[in-house]
Design a protein around this motif. Sequence first.
Motif, PDB file in Angstrom:
ATOM      1  N   GLY A   1     -11.214  -1.111   9.602  1.00  0.00           N
ATOM      2  CA  GLY A   1     -10.863   0.278   9.823  1.00  0.00           C
ATOM      3  C   GLY A   1      -9.537   0.727   9.248  1.00  0.00           C
ATOM      4  N   ASN A   2      -8.900  -0.122   8.390  1.00  0.00           N
ATOM      5  CA  ASN A   2      -7.649   0.307   7.770  1.00  0.00           C
ATOM      6  C   ASN A   2      -7.928   1.414   6.754  1.00  0.00           C
ATOM      7  N   THR A   3      -7.111   2.449   6.780  1.00  0.00           N
ATOM      8  CA  THR A   3      -7.222   3.508   5.789  1.00  0.00           C
ATOM      9  C   THR A   3      -6.775   2.942   4.448  1.00  0.00           C
ATOM     10  N   SER A   4      -7.601   3.137   3.433  1.00  0.00           N
ATOM     11  CA  SER A   4      -7.204   2.604   2.129  1.00  0.00           C
ATOM     12  C   SER A   4      -6.815   3.747   1.204  1.00  0.00           C
ATOM     13  N   ALA A   5      -6.031   3.395   0.179  1.00  0.00           N
ATOM     14  CA  ALA A   5      -5.639   4.334  -0.878  1.00  0.00           C
ATOM     15  C   ALA A   5      -5.042   5.635  -0.331  1.00  0.00           C
ATOM     16  N   THR A   6      -4.022   5.497   0.515  1.00  0.00           N
ATOM     17  CA  THR A   6      -3.268   6.687   0.930  1.00  0.00           C
ATOM     18  C   THR A   6      -2.647   7.306  -0.321  1.00  0.00           C
ATOM     19  N   PHE A   7      -2.116   6.422  -1.174  1.00  0.00           N
ATOM     20  CA  PHE A   7      -1.698   6.820  -2.518  1.00  0.00           C
ATOM     21  C   PHE A   7      -2.310   5.822  -3.485  1.00  0.00           C
ATOM     22  N   LYS A   8      -2.376   6.204  -4.753  1.00  0.00           N
ATOM     23  CA  LYS A   8      -3.090   5.351  -5.712  1.00  0.00           C
ATOM     24  C   LYS A   8      -2.199   4.261  -6.285  1.00  0.00           C
ATOM     25  N   THR A   9      -0.901   4.463  -6.204  1.00  0.00           N
ATOM     26  CA  THR A   9       0.009   3.466  -6.746  1.00  0.00           C
ATOM     27  C   THR A   9       1.253   3.400  -5.865  1.00  0.00           C
ATOM     28  N   THR A  10       2.159   2.499  -6.208  1.00  0.00           N
ATOM     29  CA  THR A  10       3.320   2.277  -5.338  1.00  0.00           C
ATOM     30  C   THR A  10       4.398   3.345  -5.519  1.00  0.00           C
ATOM     31  N   ARG A  11       4.198   4.289  -6.445  1.00  0.00           N
ATOM     32  CA  ARG A  11       5.152   5.376  -6.648  1.00  0.00           C
ATOM     33  C   ARG A  11       4.480   6.727  -6.454  1.00  0.00           C
ATOM     34  N   LEU A  12       5.284   7.708  -6.049  1.00  0.00           N
ATOM     35  CA  LEU A  12       4.822   9.093  -6.114  1.00  0.00           C
ATOM     36  C   LEU A  12       5.204   9.582  -7.511  1.00  0.00           C
ATOM     37  N   ILE A  13       6.282  10.392  -7.611  1.00  0.00           N
ATOM     38  CA  ILE A  13       6.777  10.800  -8.922  1.00  0.00           C
ATOM     39  C   ILE A  13       8.109  10.098  -9.159  1.00  0.00           C
ATOM     40  N   ASN A  14       9.137  10.519  -8.433  1.00  0.00           N
ATOM     41  CA  ASN A  14      10.409   9.801  -8.496  1.00  0.00           C
ATOM     42  C   ASN A  14      10.423   8.653  -7.491  1.00  0.00           C
ATOM     43  N   GLY A  15       9.933   8.932  -6.311  1.00  0.00           N
ATOM     44  CA  GLY A  15      10.110   8.015  -5.191  1.00  0.00           C
ATOM     45  C   GLY A  15       8.991   7.010  -4.998  1.00  0.00           C
ATOM     46  N   GLN A  16       9.236   6.101  -4.043  1.00  0.00           N
ATOM     47  CA  GLN A  16       8.270   5.078  -3.666  1.00  0.00           C
ATOM     48  C   GLN A  16       7.193   5.696  -2.759  1.00  0.00           C
ATOM     49  N   SER A  17       5.985   5.123  -2.785  1.00  0.00           N
ATOM     50  CA  SER A  17       4.965   5.504  -1.812  1.00  0.00           C
ATOM     51  C   SER A  17       4.808   4.380  -0.795  1.00  0.00           C
ATOM     52  N   VAL A  18       4.065   4.626   0.274  1.00  0.00           N
ATOM     53  CA  VAL A  18       3.852   3.580   1.283  1.00  0.00           C
ATOM     54  C   VAL A  18       3.019   2.407   0.757  1.00  0.00           C
ATOM     55  N   GLU A  19       2.359   2.604  -0.378  1.00  0.00           N
ATOM     56  CA  GLU A  19       1.507   1.531  -0.906  1.00  0.00           C
ATOM     57  C   GLU A  19       2.345   0.351  -1.383  1.00  0.00           C
ATOM     58  N   THR A  20       1.784  -0.845  -1.166  1.00  0.00           N
ATOM     59  CA  THR A  20       2.417  -2.046  -1.692  1.00  0.00           C
ATOM     60  C   THR A  20       1.448  -2.684  -2.681  1.00  0.00           C
ATOM     61  N   VAL A  21       1.959  -3.610  -3.490  1.00  0.00           N
ATOM     62  CA  VAL A  21       1.102  -4.292  -4.454  1.00  0.00           C
ATOM     63  C   VAL A  21       0.186  -5.237  -3.667  1.00  0.00           C
TER      64      VAL A  21
END
Lengths: 306, 182
Positions: free
Chosen positions: A41-61
């Motif tokens: 039940g984990n939500t996947s792909a909150t963001f597609k990569t570890t960055r937004l534009i300038n900043g980091q996203s919650v995603e990890t490798v």
Amino acid sequence: MRNKYKLSVLFLGLLLGIIKPMIAQEDWKSLVSLDSLNTSGNTSATFKTTRLINGQSVETVKKHTLDFRVAHRFGNESLGIHSLYGLDAASDIRLALEYGISDRLTIGFSRSRLAENLEGLIKYRLLIQKENGAMPLSVTLFANSVITSVMDYTATADYAGDYAIFAHRMSYTYQVLIARKFSRIFSFQIMPSLVHRNFITNPSDKNDIYSLGAGGRLKFSKRSAIVVDYFYNINPSNSTRSAGSGITYYNPLGIGWEIETGGHVFTIMFSNAAGLIENEFIPNTTDSWRKRGFKFSFDISRNFKL
Amino acid sequence: MKNLIVIFLVIATIGTVNAQTIYSTKTGSASFFSKTSIRDINAKNDKVGVVLNTATNEMVFVVSIKNFVFPDALMQEHFNETYMESDKYPNANFSGKFNEKIDYSKDGVTNVTATGKLKIHNVEHEVTEKGTITIKDGKIILHAEFTVELKDYNIEIPKVVFDDIAKTILIKIDTPLTLHKK
């Protein structure tokens, strides 16, 4: 009267006899439902990569995966036609290797053209949003430490130079990334951030810059999305300097188009920040969107399963 | 009057499914294999739900797409988000019937065919697939291997895909069923 009663009992019996098996027939088919099968039940792909534009996203490798990232930020659009609106210039170039030790823990190393920054980074996925609502948010902790390895040209006969002490070359970023995937197509994130610089050129500047970032991703087709992020600096250097000190600092705003091809993620974007790492774009953005100080930029991420 | 009530009760009871004919599992397994010269991809789902009514030879399979586990987590994300769109279409189903008469009381292996509606990625097709049914110690084991053409189910593979994916996917089903307990 009695006959009528008999008939109605008989009729009711027949009716039940017909309806009941119909219900039962549907009943057994629904004995295994989708709900009873879902597990993690984990939500996947909150963001597609570890960055937004300038900043980091919650995603990890992902676990045992190496993310090779190349980012290039061109010059200001205001440079005009003789610089092809900034494309002849390079504000910053960043090459990075980021590795997933586990699905939650990422370590990485990068080198940037701007100030020849050497960055070591660590990212930890603390909480993962659950689809059933048991955990409404994803939270990731991010920290880096950066060595500014640029040659020191500031030394004079009377002054040992900005970087006479090695510690002056060090700066650090700490972030708590908090995100929620609201729907299949929309995710939003806030990013309380602290950038600490051991050395500041202007004595009235603050060593610690506090910033609150926010960003989001809106998917508009299967493989592409619009991504935006913005950092509001709570105590920018402007606030402590006397008027007319020469440089005005701006909050970094980035907007981009993200394309996923399976293994690669391309992001093409515009941003007013020159630098590509937090330690530069949060405290040191000196160009304004309103003065055509935005720059074309791209970021390529390629994942290798090791 | 007494007689009528008896008739009433008899009629009302007739046709209710005898629980002794329902076999089920929530831990059946389904695996798929994609083979190309560049890359082999396989994934397994150990939480397939199946229910079989031995009185009518009818069965229902429910597969939660998100329960497929890949050796590569990134591939799993692409599978869910890009190819299967599992947020929109969370499950695949098969609802069908065996074409042969099966004696569920005798231990042994029987070759069977099943015909029914296979729904993947929200596209439904009438299919007939071969398999075996093994009866042993009160357990019924369904086993099948069949192929699925991705284009039949509107599963698009982008032209510029770097992970090479076969156009025909082999699917293996292996589900031991036990008598359903209420």
